[in-house]
Design a protein around this motif. Structure first.
Motif, PDB file in Angstrom:
ATOM      1  N   LEU A   9     -45.104 -47.633  11.988  1.00 26.58           N
ATOM      2  CA  LEU A   9     -44.949 -48.395  10.758  1.00 26.58           C
ATOM      3  C   LEU A   9     -45.931 -49.555  10.682  1.00 26.58           C
ATOM      4  N   TYR A  10     -46.283 -50.110  11.823  1.00 26.81           N
ATOM      5  CA  TYR A  10     -47.272 -51.188  11.818  1.00 26.81           C
ATOM      6  C   TYR A  10     -48.634 -50.658  11.371  1.00 26.81           C
ATOM      7  N   ALA A  11     -48.985 -49.459  11.833  1.00 26.06           N
ATOM      8  CA  ALA A  11     -50.252 -48.858  11.422  1.00 26.06           C
ATOM      9  C   ALA A  11     -50.252 -48.545   9.930  1.00 26.06           C
ATOM     10  N   VAL A  12     -49.105 -48.144   9.394  1.00 22.11           N
ATOM     11  CA  VAL A  12     -49.003 -47.876   7.957  1.00 22.11           C
ATOM     12  C   VAL A  12     -49.367 -49.129   7.165  1.00 22.11           C
ATOM     13  N   LEU A  13     -48.937 -50.286   7.657  1.00 22.98           N
ATOM     14  CA  LEU A  13     -49.243 -51.551   6.990  1.00 22.98           C
ATOM     15  C   LEU A  13     -50.586 -52.136   7.432  1.00 22.98           C
TER      16      LEU A  13
END
Length: 166
Positions: A9-13
């Protein structure tokens, strides 16, 4: 949160787990403005469809990471997954694609280095019994990470639950 656990999820953001809530909010706002469907009104439908998909992905990541409790839970799940995987996994191999060695009672699979990956029948049966005790459903897949006997590569060997072993 099951689907989200499979993606970073951090990579998505475009962020990292060390970022503050404010930094995550800023990144979310930038991406939401960039991919929001209302901002892409006159573009081709495939571009709009792609942007909507990205927007929904960004929004789902933000919903989890914006709340302190769900973010903590997500971080704990990520950390647990990292601790389970000691070695980099080169690929996933189905147990049915491995070669059965009747004499040794093991499944084997050749590594690109010339070595091999070995899973014993005992290991698959023990894991299957554990899965049955956990109450896993028919048709689910489970597996084990197996290291090459020669080099540092490893593979994730999977099999269907409740399968018949040799």
């Amino acid at each position: 949160m099951c689907d989200a656990a499979q993606k970073d999820l951090y990579a998505v953001l475009g962020a990292s787990s060390a970022d503050s809530a404010q930094q995550l909010r800023q990144r979310y706002q930038q991406l939401a403005l960039q991919y929001h469907p209302d901002r892409l009104g006159g573009e081709a439908s495939s571009e709009v469809e792609s942007a909507v998909k990205k927007f929904l992905e960004v929004d789902a990541a933000w919903r989890i990471l914006s709340d302190q409790d769900t973010r903590r839970q997500y971080d704990l799940q990520r950390r647990a997954q990292e601790l389970k995987q000691d070695w980099p996994v080169d690929c996933t191999v189905c147990l049915d694609d491995m070669t059965w060695d009747q004499d040794e009672s093991v499944y084997t699979y050749s590594c690109r280095c010339g070595g091999g990956f070995i899973v014993s029948e005992e290991e698959t049966q023990r894991r299957q019994q554990d899965d049955e005790q956990e109450g896993t459903e028919e048709g689910e897949h489970r597996g084990v990470v197996v290291c090459c006997d020669t080099c540092s590569l490893s593979v994730y060997v999977t099999w269907s639950l409740h399968r018949k072993t040799c």
